[in-house]
Design a protein around this motif. Structure first.
Motif, mmCIF file in Angstrom:
data_model
loop_
_atom_site.group_PDB
_atom_site.id
_atom_site.type_symbol
_atom_site.label_atom_id
_atom_site.label_comp_id
_atom_site.label_asym_id
_atom_site.label_seq_id
_atom_site.Cartn_x
_atom_site.Cartn_y
_atom_site.Cartn_z
ATOM 1 N N MET A 429 0.830 -1.278 -0.069
ATOM 2 C CA MET A 429 0.010 0.126 -0.081
ATOM 3 C C MET A 429 1.010 1.170 0.112
ATOM 4 S SD MET A 429 -3.435 -0.554 2.347
ATOM 5 C CE MET A 429 -2.355 -0.905 3.904
ATOM 6 N N ALA A 430 1.933 1.189 0.699
ATOM 7 C CA ALA A 430 2.826 2.449 0.690
ATOM 8 C C ALA A 430 3.570 2.369 -0.654
ATOM 9 C CB ALA A 430 4.006 2.119 1.804
ATOM 10 N N THR A 431 3.812 1.286 -1.425
ATOM 11 C CA THR A 431 4.407 1.341 -2.895
ATOM 12 C C THR A 431 3.505 1.806 -3.939
ATOM 13 O OG1 THR A 431 6.118 -0.147 -1.856
ATOM 14 C CG2 THR A 431 5.816 0.042 -4.360
ATOM 15 N N TYR A 432 2.473 1.224 -3.724
ATOM 16 C CA TYR A 432 1.408 1.233 -4.985
ATOM 17 C C TYR A 432 0.296 2.216 -4.765
ATOM 18 C CZ TYR A 432 3.687 -2.828 -7.140
ATOM 19 O OH TYR A 432 4.737 -3.646 -7.743
ATOM 20 N N GLY A 433 0.192 2.475 -3.328
ATOM 21 C CA GLY A 433 -1.196 3.319 -2.975
ATOM 22 C C GLY A 433 -1.931 2.346 -2.406
ATOM 23 N N ILE A 434 -3.053 3.274 -1.550
ATOM 24 C CA ILE A 434 -3.709 2.405 -0.712
ATOM 25 C C ILE A 434 -4.937 2.010 -1.693
ATOM 26 C CG2 ILE A 434 -5.865 2.748 0.869
ATOM 27 C CD1 ILE A 434 -3.868 4.703 2.431
#
Length: 489
Positions: A429-434
């Motif tokens: 989620m931190a890398t690709y977005g929530i």
């Protein structure tokens, strides 16, 4: 509007009255948390349908119909599929366990408290955010009714739910949910659906006015449907709010067939919401937000009195999910986290049962205040709920279902599964977005890999633990819930 206001006020007063009545029946922990495990098929199916079909399924389902047409039904449809799968394949076994929480099931299956504590924290976060997002929906409904400030609307709606839930626990919630199920059926399926279609000129006019994609079964997109299945179908299989309703069934047969009826009802409700949204697209093609479709068509197209009843149906949808999530959140917080951390859990006799009711009642009140405060403060509802569902499915699906179907699963495999899945979800989620799909996809795969590898690499679960587990699955074990294992300091 006076008649509409009267309908809403009478409805809300009735909810509080049922809360007071339910308080007289909730004399033990079992009565307060799972309605004494004695709901018959009619009450069980109605209340189960009520809890899974909340504001997102009603207001959000109409919004998806407005944006995508009939394929907008897929979100609610996957919820129905999840409830059907739970009812047909797992509900009988779950009901026979005679536990109060999902974490207690993990303790019973794996023979230790560590997996239960970690799962309890994840489940608490999920149920808290589910209650918060349901509570936020009051702002939309009361804005239509009374043009209230957002915070005031949330406090008003949330306080009513907290009041009747605190008073009578699951008995109050069961009674109110049954009324809410009837109101929702009349308001949405029997009134709003046919009126919306007629106002839009019928199906032939709707087809003439809208692009062909609005009537394509897969118009919303295959990847979106697959994500809905992962999040909502699988989420239905393991959520504490849903399991706690399974625990209320009088028998495993009631849990299976009552849940099957509720799941089938959800499929019809999904299609109804999409059709209403499609009709709204014909009537109001340029709304600023698709989520305004429900409120707009209710305000502008329904006659006085009917409008009040349909708005009561929307309130019913929100309240049923909100109250179910609230009691689930409080149950997990008290039984799976607080009781274990303080290390003072004891089996309840008759006198202790009254004390346990008081303790659980206090937790509902505290969690209710926290839910209302969080609902006022939070900005992005969709992101908050997505985080909760991603952690739930990515971290808990595998150890829960694995424990039900695979004898070789171990407590170490379950712990590794929760940690690996949870960390993968957070990192992705931190890398690709929530709102990306990758966190739940790869989080679930990481959880499965860790469960299989670690379970096979560690000693099998003790035969005595599995023997007790098999007895409970067969309905021959203890009639009370197992004592949660306290966490050593």
């Amino acid at each position: 509007m006076a008649i509409d206001y009267t309908v809403i006020v009478v409805y809300l007063a009735g909810m509080l009255a049922m809360g007071w009545w339910g308080m007289r029946r909730a004399r033990s922990k079992s009565e307060f948390l799972v309605a004494g495990r004695r709901l018959g098929p009619a009450m069980y199916s109605g209340t189960m349908a009520a809890i899974v079909l909340g504001g997102a399924s009603t207001i959000g389902g109409v919004g998806l119909g407005y944006r995508y047409g009939l394929s907008g039904a897929w979100m609610v449809f996957t919820i129905g599929l999840g409830l059907l799968a739970l009812s047909v394949f797992f509900s009988a076994r779950i009901a026979r366990l005679k536990v109060y929480t999902v974490s207690e099931m993990l303790d019973l299956r794996y023979g230790g408290g560590r997996a239960g504590v970690i799962s309890g924290v994840v489940m608490w976060a999920y149920t808290l955010m589910l209650a918060v997002t349901s509570t936020i929906a009051y702002a939309t409904i009361f804005d239509v009714l009374f043009d209230l400030n957002r915070a005031v609307a949330i406090v008003l709606g949330g306080s009513i739910v907290v009041a009747y839930s605190t008073l009578g626990g699951m008995w109050s919630i069961t009674l109110t949910d049954m009324v809410q199920f009837v109101v929702k059926t009349i308001g949405v399926l029997l009134l709003l659906l046919p009126i919306a279609v007629v106002k839009a000129g019928g199906f032939s006019e709707m087809k003439a006015q809208l692009p062909a994609d609005y009537f394509a079964p897969l118009g919303i997109g295959g990847e979106t449907i697959f994500t809905y299945v992962l999040i909502y179908t699988f989420g239905m299989l393991i959520g504490q709010d849903i399991w706690q309703r399974v625990f209320t069934a009088r028998s495993d047969r009631t849990a299976k067939w009552g849940g099957t009826i509720a799941g089938t009802y959800c499929l019809a409700y999904a299609l109804a919401g999409a059709v209403i949204g499609t009709a709204a697209k014909v009537l109001y093609p340029k709304l600023g937000s698709a989520d305004d479709a429900f409120a707009t068509i209710v305000k502008d197209e329904l006659p006085v009195g009917v409008r009040g009843l349909v708005l009561a149906a929307a309130l019913a949808a929100v309240m049923s999910t909100s109250s179910g999530a609230l009691i689930a959140c409080a149950t997990v917080a008290n039984n799976d986290i607080w009781s274990r951390l303080r290390g003072a859990v004891r089996r309840a006799g008759d006198q202790d049962a009254h004390d346990e009711v008081r303790g659980n009642r206090a937790f509902i009140l505290v969690m209710g205040v926290a839910v209302i405060g969080t609902a006022i403060a939070i900005d992005n509802v969709v992101e908050a709920l997505t985080v909760a569902y991603n952690l739930l499915v990515g971290g808990l699906l595998v150890p829960i279902l694995g424990g039900l179907v695979w004898r070789r699963g171990t407590v170490y495999g379950a712990l590794a599964s929760v940690v690996a899945g949870g960390l993968a979800v957070i990192a992705l989620m931190a890398t690709y977005g929530i709102l990306a799909n990758e966190p739940v996809y790869y989080g679930l795969l990481s959880s499965l890999a860790a469960y299989l590898i670690v379970s096979l690499a560690t000693p099998a679960t003790d035969a005595a633990v599995l023997a007790v587990w098999r007895e409970r699955l067969a309905g021959r074990g203890e009639s009370a819930a197992p004592e949660p294992t306290a966490v050593n300091a």
